[in-house]
Design a protein around this motif. Structure first.
Motif, PDB file in Angstrom:
ATOM      1  N   GLU A 378      19.596-132.117  78.489  1.00 52.91           N
ATOM      2  CA  GLU A 378      20.515-131.463  79.558  1.00 52.91           C
ATOM      3  C   GLU A 378      19.962-132.879  80.222  1.00 52.91           C
ATOM      4  O   GLU A 378      21.989-133.206  81.115  1.00 52.91           O
ATOM      5  CB  GLU A 378      19.891-130.129  79.811  1.00 52.91           C
ATOM      6  N   SER A 382      23.784-134.530  81.671  1.00 50.83           N
ATOM      7  CA  SER A 382      24.314-134.109  82.796  1.00 50.83           C
ATOM      8  C   SER A 382      24.841-136.071  83.127  1.00 50.83           C
ATOM      9  O   SER A 382      25.151-135.995  84.485  1.00 50.83           O
ATOM     10  CB  SER A 382      23.464-133.533  83.577  1.00 50.83           C
ATOM     11  N   LYS A 555      19.579-124.737  81.550  1.00 47.53           N
ATOM     12  CA  LYS A 555      19.659-124.846  81.995  1.00 47.53           C
ATOM     13  C   LYS A 555      20.108-125.244  83.816  1.00 47.53           C
ATOM     14  O   LYS A 555      20.246-126.478  84.512  1.00 47.53           O
ATOM     15  CB  LYS A 555      20.755-125.627  80.967  1.00 47.53           C
ATOM     16  N   ASN A 559      19.083-127.598  86.572  1.00 47.17           N
ATOM     17  CA  ASN A 559      19.798-128.193  87.122  1.00 47.17           C
ATOM     18  C   ASN A 559      19.495-127.546  89.245  1.00 47.17           C
ATOM     19  O   ASN A 559      20.048-128.390  90.206  1.00 47.17           O
ATOM     20  CB  ASN A 559      21.343-127.730  87.477  1.00 47.17           C
ATOM     21  N   GLU A 563      18.905-129.855  92.923  1.00 45.15           N
ATOM     22  CA  GLU A 563      19.793-130.057  93.703  1.00 45.15           C
ATOM     23  C   GLU A 563      19.106-129.602  94.776  1.00 45.15           C
ATOM     24  O   GLU A 563      18.533-130.663  95.683  1.00 45.15           O
ATOM     25  CB  GLU A 563      20.875-128.816  93.098  1.00 45.15           C
TER      26      GLU A 563
END
Length: 583
Positions: A378, A382, A555, A559, A563
Protein backbone atom coordinates in the motif's frame (compact mmCIF):
# COMPACT_ATOMS: atom_id res chain seq x y z
CA UNK A 1 4.81 -33.06 40.91
CA UNK A 2 5.11 -34.16 37.29
CA UNK A 3 1.41 -35.11 37.19
CA UNK A 4 0.13 -31.85 38.68
CA UNK A 5 -1.21 -30.54 35.34
CA UNK A 6 -3.72 -32.41 33.21
CA UNK A 7 -4.94 -31.53 29.73
CA UNK A 8 -8.39 -32.74 28.70
CA UNK A 9 -9.20 -32.75 24.96
CA UNK A 10 -12.81 -33.64 24.12
CA UNK A 11 -13.09 -36.02 27.06
CA UNK A 12 -9.61 -37.58 26.83
CA UNK A 13 -7.24 -36.70 29.66
CA UNK A 14 -3.47 -36.41 29.28
CA UNK A 15 -0.90 -35.76 31.99
CA UNK A 16 1.49 -32.90 31.23
CA UNK A 17 4.99 -33.86 32.37
CA UNK A 18 7.18 -30.79 32.87
CA UNK A 19 10.34 -32.91 32.73
CA UNK A 20 9.57 -34.14 29.19
CA UNK A 21 7.14 -31.70 27.55
CA UNK A 22 5.07 -32.95 24.64
CA UNK A 23 3.02 -31.36 21.88
CA UNK A 24 -0.70 -32.12 22.05
CA UNK A 25 -2.51 -32.59 18.74
CA UNK A 26 -5.97 -31.04 18.85
CA UNK A 27 -8.69 -30.24 16.30
CA UNK A 28 -10.00 -26.69 16.10
CA UNK A 29 -13.46 -28.00 17.06
CA UNK A 30 -12.26 -29.92 20.14
CA UNK A 31 -13.33 -28.83 23.59
CA UNK A 32 -10.45 -28.20 25.95
CA UNK A 33 -9.86 -27.63 29.61
CA UNK A 34 -6.76 -27.64 31.81
CA UNK A 35 -6.72 -28.72 35.44
CA UNK A 36 -4.13 -28.41 38.21
CA UNK A 37 -4.08 -30.46 41.39
CA UNK A 38 -4.95 -28.17 44.31
CA UNK A 39 -2.17 -29.78 46.35
CA UNK A 40 0.41 -28.44 43.85
CA UNK A 41 -0.76 -24.81 44.21
CA UNK A 42 1.42 -23.04 46.74
CA UNK A 43 0.50 -19.40 46.18
CA UNK A 44 -2.19 -17.61 44.17
CA UNK A 45 -4.83 -19.30 42.05
CA UNK A 46 -3.31 -20.33 38.68
CA UNK A 47 -4.03 -18.33 35.51
CA UNK A 48 -4.06 -19.46 31.88
CA UNK A 49 -2.94 -16.96 29.23
CA UNK A 50 -3.12 -17.39 25.48
CA UNK A 51 -2.17 -14.37 23.35
CA UNK A 52 -4.64 -11.64 24.43
CA UNK A 53 -6.96 -14.04 26.23
CA UNK A 54 -6.88 -14.91 29.90
CA UNK A 55 -9.01 -17.35 31.83
CA UNK A 56 -9.06 -18.20 35.52
CA UNK A 57 -9.24 -21.55 37.26
CA UNK A 58 -12.14 -22.58 39.46
CA UNK A 59 -11.85 -25.02 42.35
CA UNK A 60 -13.70 -28.29 41.66
CA UNK A 61 -13.74 -31.73 43.27
CA UNK A 62 -13.29 -34.98 41.36
CA UNK A 63 -13.25 -38.42 42.97
CA UNK A 64 -12.60 -36.92 46.37
CA UNK A 65 -9.65 -34.81 45.16
CA UNK A 66 -9.65 -31.07 44.58
CA UNK A 67 -8.51 -29.50 41.30
CA UNK A 68 -8.27 -26.03 39.88
CA UNK A 69 -9.94 -26.29 36.46
CA UNK A 70 -10.65 -23.94 33.56
CA UNK A 71 -14.04 -23.76 31.87
CA UNK A 72 -14.64 -26.25 29.05
CA UNK A 73 -14.48 -24.35 25.74
CA UNK A 74 -13.20 -24.52 22.19
CA UNK A 75 -10.32 -22.20 23.09
CA UNK A 76 -8.37 -22.93 19.89
CA UNK A 77 -11.21 -22.60 17.39
CA UNK A 78 -9.46 -19.72 15.58
CA UNK A 79 -6.00 -21.29 15.53
CA UNK A 80 -4.06 -23.41 13.06
CA UNK A 81 -0.59 -24.84 13.66
CA UNK A 82 1.58 -24.44 16.75
CA UNK A 83 -0.06 -22.64 19.68
CA UNK A 84 1.38 -22.08 23.16
CA UNK A 85 -0.90 -21.79 26.18
CA UNK A 86 0.92 -20.51 29.28
CA UNK A 87 -0.07 -21.65 32.75
CA UNK A 88 1.03 -19.24 35.51
CA UNK A 89 1.53 -21.49 38.53
CA UNK A 90 3.45 -20.71 41.72
CA UNK A 91 5.09 -17.64 40.15
CA UNK A 92 6.49 -19.65 37.25
CA UNK A 93 5.21 -19.89 33.69
CA UNK A 94 4.63 -23.36 32.22
CA UNK A 95 4.20 -23.40 28.41
CA UNK A 96 1.94 -26.11 26.96
CA UNK A 97 2.30 -26.56 23.19
CA UNK A 98 -0.60 -27.60 20.95
CA UNK A 99 -0.60 -28.49 17.26
CA UNK A 100 -4.03 -27.39 16.04
CA UNK A 101 -5.61 -29.16 13.07
CA UNK A 102 -8.08 -27.11 11.03
CA UNK A 103 -11.01 -28.21 8.93
CA UNK A 104 -10.10 -28.50 5.27
CA UNK A 105 -12.58 -25.72 4.49
CA UNK A 106 -10.85 -23.46 7.04
CA UNK A 107 -7.45 -24.41 5.63
CA UNK A 108 -8.34 -22.88 2.25
CA UNK A 109 -7.95 -19.38 3.74
CA UNK A 110 -4.55 -20.35 5.10
CA UNK A 111 -3.54 -21.83 1.76
CA UNK A 112 -4.22 -18.53 0.00
CA UNK A 113 -2.04 -16.63 2.45
CA UNK A 114 0.79 -19.16 2.25
CA UNK A 115 0.77 -19.02 -1.55
CA UNK A 116 0.79 -15.25 -1.42
CA UNK A 117 3.85 -15.29 0.83
CA UNK A 118 5.59 -17.92 -1.29
CA UNK A 119 5.01 -16.10 -4.58
CA UNK A 120 4.82 -12.40 -3.81
CA UNK A 121 6.82 -11.70 -0.68
CA UNK A 122 10.34 -12.50 -1.97
CA UNK A 123 9.89 -9.99 -4.79
CA UNK A 124 8.84 -7.28 -2.34
CA UNK A 125 11.68 -8.03 0.05
CA UNK A 126 14.28 -8.01 -2.72
CA UNK A 127 13.00 -4.65 -3.92
CA UNK A 128 13.14 -3.40 -0.35
CA UNK A 129 16.58 -4.75 0.56
CA UNK A 130 18.04 -3.48 -2.72
CA UNK A 131 17.85 -0.01 -1.13
CA UNK A 132 19.31 -1.09 2.18
CA UNK A 133 22.24 0.79 3.67
CA UNK A 134 22.73 -2.00 6.17
CA UNK A 135 24.79 -5.05 5.15
CA UNK A 136 22.88 -8.31 4.89
CA UNK A 137 23.35 -11.75 3.36
CA UNK A 138 22.35 -11.34 -0.25
CA UNK A 139 21.46 -14.43 -2.23
CA UNK A 140 24.38 -14.83 -4.67
CA UNK A 141 23.67 -14.13 -8.32
CA UNK A 142 24.66 -17.69 -9.22
CA UNK A 143 21.79 -19.11 -7.14
CA UNK A 144 18.33 -19.62 -8.61
CA UNK A 145 14.92 -20.68 -7.45
CA UNK A 146 14.37 -24.48 -7.47
CA UNK A 147 11.25 -23.83 -9.53
CA UNK A 148 13.41 -22.39 -12.34
CA UNK A 149 15.72 -25.40 -12.31
CA UNK A 150 12.77 -27.80 -12.47
CA UNK A 151 11.00 -25.84 -15.21
CA UNK A 152 14.06 -25.82 -17.51
CA UNK A 153 14.67 -29.54 -16.89
CA UNK A 154 11.03 -30.37 -17.61
CA UNK A 155 11.18 -28.29 -20.80
CA UNK A 156 14.21 -30.20 -22.06
CA UNK A 157 12.62 -33.55 -21.18
CA UNK A 158 9.45 -32.48 -22.99
CA UNK A 159 11.43 -31.74 -26.17
CA UNK A 160 13.18 -35.11 -25.93
CA UNK A 161 9.88 -36.95 -25.49
CA UNK A 162 8.08 -35.14 -28.31
CA UNK A 163 10.98 -35.60 -30.77
CA UNK A 164 12.14 -39.08 -29.74
CA UNK A 165 11.33 -40.75 -33.07
CA UNK A 166 12.69 -37.83 -35.07
CA UNK A 167 15.90 -37.92 -33.03
CA UNK A 168 16.40 -41.64 -33.62
CA UNK A 169 15.69 -41.23 -37.35
CA UNK A 170 18.16 -38.35 -37.64
CA UNK A 171 20.72 -39.53 -35.11
CA UNK A 172 24.17 -38.11 -35.74
CA UNK A 173 26.53 -40.90 -36.94
CA UNK A 174 29.95 -41.31 -38.48
CA UNK A 175 31.69 -44.23 -40.24
CA UNK A 176 34.45 -46.03 -38.36
CA UNK A 177 36.54 -49.11 -39.35
CA UNK A 178 35.73 -52.37 -37.59
CA UNK A 179 37.04 -55.91 -37.96
CA UNK A 180 34.19 -58.18 -39.13
CA UNK A 181 33.77 -61.48 -40.96
CA UNK A 182 33.74 -60.75 -44.65
CA UNK A 183 30.33 -62.38 -45.10
CA UNK A 184 28.86 -59.96 -42.48
CA UNK A 185 29.99 -56.86 -44.32
CA UNK A 186 28.67 -54.83 -47.16
CA UNK A 187 31.04 -55.63 -50.03
CA UNK A 188 30.88 -52.00 -51.07
CA UNK A 189 32.26 -50.78 -47.70
CA UNK A 190 35.27 -53.10 -47.41
CA UNK A 191 38.08 -54.59 -49.43
CA UNK A 192 40.35 -57.59 -48.92
CA UNK A 193 43.79 -56.43 -47.98
CA UNK A 194 46.79 -58.80 -48.08
CA UNK A 195 47.62 -57.71 -44.55
CA UNK A 196 44.21 -59.04 -43.39
CA UNK A 197 44.97 -62.39 -44.96
CA UNK A 198 48.32 -62.60 -43.18
CA UNK A 199 46.76 -61.76 -39.80
CA UNK A 200 44.54 -64.84 -40.06
CA UNK A 201 47.23 -67.37 -41.10
CA UNK A 202 47.63 -68.84 -37.60
CA UNK A 203 43.99 -69.97 -37.56
CA UNK A 204 44.08 -71.71 -41.00
CA UNK A 205 44.23 -75.52 -41.36
CA UNK A 206 43.66 -77.69 -44.38
CA UNK A 207 39.97 -78.34 -45.03
CA UNK A 208 38.54 -81.87 -45.14
CA UNK A 209 35.63 -81.83 -47.45
CA UNK A 210 34.12 -78.78 -49.07
CA UNK A 211 36.09 -75.52 -49.00
CA UNK A 212 39.64 -74.45 -49.28
CA UNK A 213 40.66 -74.10 -45.66
CA UNK A 214 39.30 -74.75 -42.21
CA UNK A 215 39.04 -71.53 -40.19
CA UNK A 216 37.99 -71.66 -36.51
CA UNK A 217 36.07 -74.92 -36.90
CA UNK A 218 34.40 -74.15 -40.22
CA UNK A 219 35.35 -74.75 -43.83
CA UNK A 220 35.64 -71.65 -45.95
CA UNK A 221 36.94 -70.50 -49.18
CA UNK A 222 39.29 -67.59 -48.91
CA UNK A 223 36.41 -65.13 -49.26
CA UNK A 224 35.30 -65.48 -45.57
CA UNK A 225 38.37 -64.16 -43.83
CA UNK A 226 38.04 -61.36 -41.16
CA UNK A 227 38.55 -57.97 -42.75
CA UNK A 228 38.34 -54.27 -41.82
CA UNK A 229 34.93 -52.81 -42.70
CA UNK A 230 33.43 -49.31 -42.32
CA UNK A 231 30.40 -49.26 -39.96
CA UNK A 232 28.17 -46.35 -38.76
CA UNK A 233 28.30 -45.42 -35.03
CA UNK A 234 26.38 -42.88 -32.92
CA UNK A 235 29.29 -42.52 -30.49
CA UNK A 236 30.11 -39.02 -31.73
CA UNK A 237 30.63 -35.55 -30.21
CA UNK A 238 27.08 -34.24 -30.67
CA UNK A 239 25.62 -37.28 -28.90
CA UNK A 240 28.29 -37.08 -26.17
CA UNK A 241 26.94 -33.58 -25.43
CA UNK A 242 23.33 -34.82 -25.24
CA UNK A 243 24.25 -37.73 -22.96
CA UNK A 244 26.36 -35.41 -20.76
CA UNK A 245 23.36 -33.08 -20.46
CA UNK A 246 21.19 -35.99 -19.30
CA UNK A 247 23.79 -36.92 -16.67
CA UNK A 248 23.96 -33.27 -15.55
CA UNK A 249 20.17 -33.09 -15.12
CA UNK A 250 20.12 -36.39 -13.23
CA UNK A 251 22.88 -35.25 -10.88
CA UNK A 252 21.36 -31.85 -10.08
CA UNK A 253 17.73 -32.98 -9.79
CA UNK A 254 18.75 -35.86 -7.54
CA UNK A 255 20.63 -33.42 -5.29
CA UNK A 256 17.61 -31.09 -5.20
CA UNK A 257 15.24 -33.96 -4.38
CA UNK A 258 17.50 -35.04 -1.51
CA UNK A 259 17.60 -31.49 -0.12
CA UNK A 260 13.84 -31.13 -0.32
CA UNK A 261 13.32 -34.56 1.24
CA UNK A 262 15.02 -33.29 4.39
CA UNK A 263 11.98 -31.03 4.91
CA UNK A 264 9.50 -33.80 4.21
CA UNK A 265 9.44 -35.23 7.70
CA UNK A 266 6.74 -37.74 8.42
CA UNK A 267 3.67 -36.32 10.09
CA UNK A 268 0.94 -38.08 12.01
CA UNK A 269 -2.13 -39.09 10.09
CA UNK A 270 -4.76 -36.39 10.47
CA UNK A 271 -8.43 -37.21 11.02
CA UNK A 272 -10.67 -37.20 7.96
CA UNK A 273 -11.81 -33.70 7.03
CA UNK A 274 -8.94 -31.97 8.89
CA UNK A 275 -5.61 -30.59 7.78
CA UNK A 276 -2.27 -30.28 9.60
CA UNK A 277 -0.49 -26.93 9.28
CA UNK A 278 2.88 -28.62 8.72
CA UNK A 279 1.35 -30.82 6.02
CA UNK A 280 -0.27 -27.80 4.37
CA UNK A 281 3.01 -25.86 4.34
CA UNK A 282 4.83 -28.84 2.89
CA UNK A 283 2.26 -29.26 0.14
CA UNK A 284 2.79 -25.65 -0.95
CA UNK A 285 6.58 -25.69 -0.70
CA UNK A 286 8.57 -28.90 -0.97
CA UNK A 287 6.18 -31.78 -1.62
CA UNK A 288 5.12 -30.81 -5.15
CA UNK A 289 8.73 -30.20 -6.16
CA UNK A 290 9.82 -33.58 -4.80
CA UNK A 291 7.18 -35.33 -6.92
CA UNK A 292 8.22 -33.36 -10.00
CA UNK A 293 11.89 -34.21 -9.38
CA UNK A 294 11.10 -37.93 -9.22
CA UNK A 295 8.99 -37.80 -12.40
CA UNK A 296 11.78 -35.99 -14.26
CA UNK A 297 14.44 -38.40 -12.97
CA UNK A 298 12.42 -41.38 -14.19
CA UNK A 299 12.19 -39.88 -17.69
CA UNK A 300 15.91 -39.02 -17.69
CA UNK A 301 16.88 -42.61 -16.80
CA UNK A 302 14.92 -43.82 -19.83
CA UNK A 303 16.82 -41.51 -22.19
CA UNK A 304 20.20 -42.39 -20.64
CA UNK A 305 19.38 -46.05 -21.31
CA UNK A 306 18.46 -45.19 -24.93
CA UNK A 307 21.76 -43.41 -25.58
CA UNK A 308 24.06 -45.82 -23.72
CA UNK A 309 22.57 -49.25 -24.37
CA UNK A 310 20.67 -48.94 -27.65
CA UNK A 311 22.69 -46.30 -29.49
CA UNK A 312 26.08 -47.18 -28.01
CA UNK A 313 27.01 -43.64 -26.93
CA UNK A 314 29.72 -43.44 -24.27
CA UNK A 315 29.60 -40.89 -21.42
CA UNK A 316 32.44 -38.42 -21.88
CA UNK A 317 31.49 -35.87 -19.18
CA UNK A 318 29.12 -32.89 -18.90
CA UNK A 319 30.13 -31.12 -22.10
CA UNK A 320 29.09 -27.58 -23.00
CA UNK A 321 26.92 -27.51 -26.18
CA UNK A 322 28.73 -26.41 -29.35
CA UNK A 323 26.70 -25.44 -32.42
CA UNK A 324 28.37 -27.55 -35.14
CA UNK A 325 27.24 -27.33 -38.78
CA UNK A 326 25.29 -30.58 -38.29
CA UNK A 327 23.47 -29.18 -35.23
CA UNK A 328 22.56 -25.96 -37.01
CA UNK A 329 21.16 -27.87 -39.98
CA UNK A 330 19.13 -30.43 -37.97
CA UNK A 331 15.96 -29.15 -36.31
CA UNK A 332 15.83 -31.62 -33.39
CA UNK A 333 19.51 -31.20 -32.49
CA UNK A 334 19.25 -27.43 -32.74
CA UNK A 335 16.27 -27.37 -30.35
CA UNK A 336 17.95 -29.70 -27.83
CA UNK A 337 21.27 -27.86 -27.87
CA UNK A 338 19.47 -24.54 -27.31
CA UNK A 339 17.70 -26.01 -24.27
CA UNK A 340 20.95 -27.51 -22.98
CA UNK A 341 22.67 -24.12 -23.23
CA UNK A 342 19.89 -22.67 -21.02
CA UNK A 343 20.32 -25.54 -18.58
CA UNK A 344 24.07 -25.08 -18.17
CA UNK A 345 23.60 -21.33 -17.64
CA UNK A 346 21.57 -21.97 -14.46
CA UNK A 347 23.16 -21.57 -11.05
CA UNK A 348 22.69 -23.72 -7.97
CA UNK A 349 19.13 -23.97 -6.61
CA UNK A 350 18.61 -21.74 -3.57
CA UNK A 351 16.16 -23.34 -1.15
CA UNK A 352 16.18 -20.43 1.29
CA UNK A 353 12.59 -19.47 0.48
CA UNK A 354 11.38 -22.98 1.29
CA UNK A 355 13.35 -22.93 4.54
CA UNK A 356 11.84 -19.51 5.34
CA UNK A 357 8.30 -20.76 4.75
CA UNK A 358 8.80 -23.92 6.79
CA UNK A 359 9.97 -21.84 9.76
CA UNK A 360 6.41 -20.60 10.07
CA UNK A 361 4.92 -22.77 12.81
CA UNK A 362 1.44 -21.27 12.98
CA UNK A 363 -1.10 -19.41 10.93
CA UNK A 364 -0.80 -16.47 13.35
CA UNK A 365 2.79 -15.92 12.19
CA UNK A 366 1.76 -16.32 8.54
CA UNK A 367 -0.92 -13.67 9.04
CA UNK A 368 1.58 -11.26 10.59
CA UNK A 369 3.78 -11.49 7.50
CA UNK A 370 0.70 -11.30 5.26
CA UNK A 371 -0.19 -8.02 6.97
CA UNK A 372 3.36 -6.69 6.73
CA UNK A 373 3.54 -7.20 2.98
CA UNK A 374 0.19 -5.50 2.49
CA UNK A 375 1.49 -2.48 4.40
CA UNK A 376 4.51 -2.47 2.08
CA UNK A 377 2.33 -2.82 -1.02
CA UNK A 378 0.00 0.00 0.00
CA UNK A 379 2.82 2.43 0.75
CA UNK A 380 4.49 1.58 -2.56
CA UNK A 381 1.20 2.05 -4.41
CA UNK A 382 0.67 5.42 -2.71
CA UNK A 383 3.96 6.84 -3.98
CA UNK A 384 6.19 6.19 -0.97
CA UNK A 385 9.73 5.04 -1.80
CA UNK A 386 12.03 2.85 0.27
CA UNK A 387 15.01 4.82 1.51
CA UNK A 388 16.48 2.24 3.88
CA UNK A 389 15.81 -1.19 5.35
CA UNK A 390 17.25 -3.78 7.72
CA UNK A 391 16.99 -7.52 7.09
CA UNK A 392 15.34 -9.66 9.75
CA UNK A 393 17.96 -11.39 11.97
CA UNK A 394 16.15 -14.75 11.78
CA UNK A 395 14.53 -14.75 8.33
CA UNK A 396 17.38 -13.00 6.51
CA UNK A 397 16.77 -12.09 2.88
CA UNK A 398 13.13 -13.17 3.00
CA UNK A 399 11.89 -10.72 5.62
CA UNK A 400 12.77 -7.22 6.73
CA UNK A 401 12.80 -6.08 10.33
CA UNK A 402 12.69 -2.35 9.57
CA UNK A 403 11.73 -0.44 6.42
CA UNK A 404 12.00 3.33 6.03
CA UNK A 405 9.66 4.98 3.49
CA UNK A 406 9.92 8.58 2.38
CA UNK A 407 7.77 10.98 0.37
CA UNK A 408 8.60 14.66 0.20
CA UNK A 409 9.38 15.92 3.69
CA UNK A 410 7.65 12.97 5.36
CA UNK A 411 9.20 9.72 6.55
CA UNK A 412 7.57 6.55 7.87
CA UNK A 413 9.57 3.86 9.64
CA UNK A 414 7.81 0.48 9.76
CA UNK A 415 9.17 -1.93 12.38
CA UNK A 416 8.20 -5.60 12.64
CA UNK A 417 8.03 -6.95 16.20
CA UNK A 418 10.03 -4.14 17.84
CA UNK A 419 10.83 -4.41 21.53
CA UNK A 420 9.39 -1.53 23.56
CA UNK A 421 11.46 -1.47 26.75
CA UNK A 422 11.29 0.49 29.95
CA UNK A 423 13.27 3.72 29.93
CA UNK A 424 17.01 3.09 30.13
CA UNK A 425 20.33 4.70 29.21
CA UNK A 426 19.79 3.82 25.54
CA UNK A 427 16.40 5.54 25.28
CA UNK A 428 16.42 8.46 22.82
CA UNK A 429 14.13 11.42 22.34
CA UNK A 430 10.88 10.33 20.70
CA UNK A 431 11.25 6.63 21.52
CA UNK A 432 8.34 4.49 22.68
CA UNK A 433 8.78 3.23 26.24
CA UNK A 434 7.02 0.66 28.42
CA UNK A 435 5.36 2.32 31.42
CA UNK A 436 3.42 -0.67 32.70
CA UNK A 437 5.83 -3.47 33.58
CA UNK A 438 7.93 -3.65 36.70
CA UNK A 439 11.65 -4.14 36.28
CA UNK A 440 11.32 -7.48 38.04
CA UNK A 441 8.76 -8.80 35.55
CA UNK A 442 9.65 -11.94 33.60
CA UNK A 443 9.26 -10.05 30.30
CA UNK A 444 9.50 -6.32 31.12
CA UNK A 445 8.73 -5.11 27.62
CA UNK A 446 6.06 -5.00 24.91
CA UNK A 447 6.37 -6.54 21.43
CA UNK A 448 3.57 -5.29 19.17
CA UNK A 449 3.51 -6.75 15.67
CA UNK A 450 4.02 -3.42 13.88
CA UNK A 451 5.01 0.10 14.88
CA UNK A 452 4.70 2.85 12.25
CA UNK A 453 6.60 6.00 13.17
CA UNK A 454 5.57 9.03 11.08
CA UNK A 455 7.96 12.00 11.02
CA UNK A 456 8.38 15.36 9.34
CA UNK A 457 10.86 18.15 10.07
CA UNK A 458 9.39 19.04 13.48
CA UNK A 459 6.98 16.32 14.55
CA UNK A 460 6.70 12.58 15.09
CA UNK A 461 3.64 10.39 15.70
CA UNK A 462 3.01 6.66 16.17
CA UNK A 463 0.54 4.11 14.80
CA UNK A 464 0.64 0.64 16.42
CA UNK A 465 -0.88 -2.37 14.65
CA UNK A 466 -1.39 -5.91 15.96
CA UNK A 467 -2.29 -8.73 13.53
CA UNK A 468 -4.89 -11.18 14.80
CA UNK A 469 -5.94 -14.31 12.93
CA UNK A 470 -9.36 -14.00 14.56
CA UNK A 471 -12.93 -13.09 13.81
CA UNK A 472 -14.22 -9.54 14.07
CA UNK A 473 -16.26 -10.56 17.11
CA UNK A 474 -13.21 -11.96 18.95
CA UNK A 475 -11.25 -8.80 18.17
CA UNK A 476 -14.09 -6.65 19.50
CA UNK A 477 -14.43 -8.73 22.67
CA UNK A 478 -10.81 -9.54 23.54
CA UNK A 479 -8.15 -7.97 21.32
CA UNK A 480 -9.22 -4.31 21.37
CA UNK A 481 -9.36 -4.05 25.21
CA UNK A 482 -6.00 -5.86 25.41
CA UNK A 483 -4.13 -3.70 22.89
CA UNK A 484 -5.59 -0.51 24.38
CA UNK A 485 -4.32 -1.55 27.80
CA UNK A 486 -0.86 -2.55 26.55
CA UNK A 487 -0.01 -0.15 23.74
CA UNK A 488 -1.77 3.03 24.84
CA UNK A 489 -2.24 2.96 28.59
CA UNK A 490 0.94 0.94 29.13
CA UNK A 491 3.09 2.72 26.51
CA UNK A 492 4.30 6.31 26.19
CA UNK A 493 6.60 8.48 24.08
CA UNK A 494 9.69 9.83 25.82
CA UNK A 495 10.39 13.56 25.47
CA UNK A 496 14.08 14.05 26.29
CA UNK A 497 13.80 17.85 26.22
CA UNK A 498 11.21 18.05 28.98
CA UNK A 499 12.03 14.74 30.65
CA UNK A 500 8.38 13.70 30.39
CA UNK A 501 6.57 10.64 29.03
CA UNK A 502 3.19 11.01 27.34
CA UNK A 503 0.88 8.91 25.20
CA UNK A 504 -0.42 11.92 23.26
CA UNK A 505 1.80 11.19 20.25
CA UNK A 506 0.26 7.73 19.81
CA UNK A 507 -2.39 8.41 17.18
CA UNK A 508 -3.83 4.91 16.75
CA UNK A 509 -3.68 1.42 18.23
CA UNK A 510 -5.52 -0.95 15.89
CA UNK A 511 -5.92 -4.71 15.59
CA UNK A 512 -5.92 -6.23 12.09
CA UNK A 513 -8.31 -9.20 11.88
CA UNK A 514 -8.53 -11.95 9.27
CA UNK A 515 -11.95 -13.57 9.58
CA UNK A 516 -15.28 -11.99 8.69
CA UNK A 517 -17.93 -13.72 6.64
CA UNK A 518 -19.78 -10.54 5.75
CA UNK A 519 -18.22 -7.33 4.43
CA UNK A 520 -15.55 -6.30 6.97
CA UNK A 521 -16.01 -3.01 8.77
CA UNK A 522 -13.92 -0.81 11.02
CA UNK A 523 -14.55 -1.56 14.69
CA UNK A 524 -14.09 1.37 17.07
CA UNK A 525 -13.69 1.29 20.83
CA UNK A 526 -15.29 4.74 20.80
CA UNK A 527 -18.87 4.24 19.66
CA UNK A 528 -19.90 6.70 16.92
CA UNK A 529 -16.44 8.30 17.00
CA UNK A 530 -14.45 5.99 14.74
CA UNK A 531 -11.83 7.16 12.26
CA UNK A 532 -14.42 7.75 9.52
CA UNK A 533 -16.86 9.73 11.69
CA UNK A 534 -17.29 13.49 11.48
CA UNK A 535 -15.48 13.97 14.79
CA UNK A 536 -12.99 11.08 15.22
CA UNK A 537 -11.75 10.46 18.72
CA UNK A 538 -7.99 10.22 19.26
CA UNK A 539 -6.37 7.87 19.95
CA UNK A 540 -8.07 5.71 17.35
CA UNK A 541 -8.59 2.39 19.10
CA UNK A 542 -10.21 -0.36 17.08
CA UNK A 543 -9.93 -3.13 14.52
CA UNK A 544 -9.80 -3.35 10.73
CA UNK A 545 -10.25 -6.37 8.47
CA UNK A 546 -7.67 -7.72 6.02
CA UNK A 547 -8.76 -10.84 4.16
CA UNK A 548 -7.05 -12.84 1.46
CA UNK A 549 -9.65 -11.74 -1.07
CA UNK A 550 -10.55 -8.32 0.34
CA UNK A 551 -8.02 -5.65 1.31
CA UNK A 552 -10.12 -2.57 0.52
CA UNK A 553 -10.99 -1.73 4.15
CA UNK A 554 -7.37 -2.22 5.21
CA UNK A 555 -6.13 0.28 2.63
CA UNK A 556 -8.83 2.84 3.51
CA UNK A 557 -8.10 2.59 7.23
CA UNK A 558 -4.33 2.81 6.80
CA UNK A 559 -4.58 5.93 4.66
CA UNK A 560 -7.17 7.48 6.98
CA UNK A 561 -4.89 6.98 9.99
CA UNK A 562 -2.05 8.67 8.12
CA UNK A 563 -4.40 11.53 7.26
CA UNK A 564 -5.34 11.96 10.94
CA UNK A 565 -1.63 11.84 11.84
CA UNK A 566 -0.88 14.74 9.49
CA UNK A 567 -3.80 16.75 10.92
CA UNK A 568 -2.54 16.24 14.48
CA UNK A 569 0.99 17.24 13.47
CA UNK A 570 -0.18 20.62 12.19
CA UNK A 571 0.27 23.50 14.66
CA UNK A 572 -2.95 24.64 16.33
CA UNK A 573 -4.35 28.14 15.53
CA UNK A 574 -3.28 29.36 19.01
CA UNK A 575 0.27 28.13 18.49
CA UNK A 576 0.36 29.75 15.05
CA UNK A 577 -0.85 33.13 16.32
CA UNK A 578 1.61 32.98 19.23
CA UNK A 579 4.42 32.34 16.78
CA UNK A 580 3.34 35.35 14.67
CA UNK A 581 3.21 37.62 17.74
CA UNK A 582 6.66 36.45 18.79
CA UNK A 583 7.97 37.50 15.41
Amino acid sequence: MNDAIQVNISGKSFVYDESSPQTFVIKETDYLYISVRAAAVQSAVPIVRFEDYETNFELVEQNGEQFYQTAVRTYLSECFGKVVIRVHLNEIVIPIVFDVLAKKTSAEQALKMIRYLADVSPLLVKACLARSSTPFGNTPDEEIEPETLLTVAEGLISVLQSTRQELIANIRERLVPKRLPLRSTNKLTCEVDPVEVLSNLDALTPATGIGDVSLRGRNFDLGDIVVSAVQPTADVGENHILLGGLFSMRRRLLALANQLSDFSTTTENTPAGYESFARLLLSVTAEGMINRCHASLEAIEGFIDLFERKLGVKYMGELVPVMTPFVRSTRVYRALFTQLADWYSLGAPAIGKIQFMLKMKSLSKIYELFTFYHIFEEFSRSGWTVSDSIAHPEYGDFMTQTVVFSKGLEKITVQYEPIIEKINRNTKHGDLIDVAHRHSAERPYWTPDFVLKWENINEHRYIILDAKYSTANSVRQYAIPAIYSKYYEGTAVFDARSGLASSSNIVAVVAVYALEWNNPSYISKWEYQGIFSNVPRIPAIGGMGLMTDNDILFKRCLNRMLELTRILAQPSPIESSAAVEAC
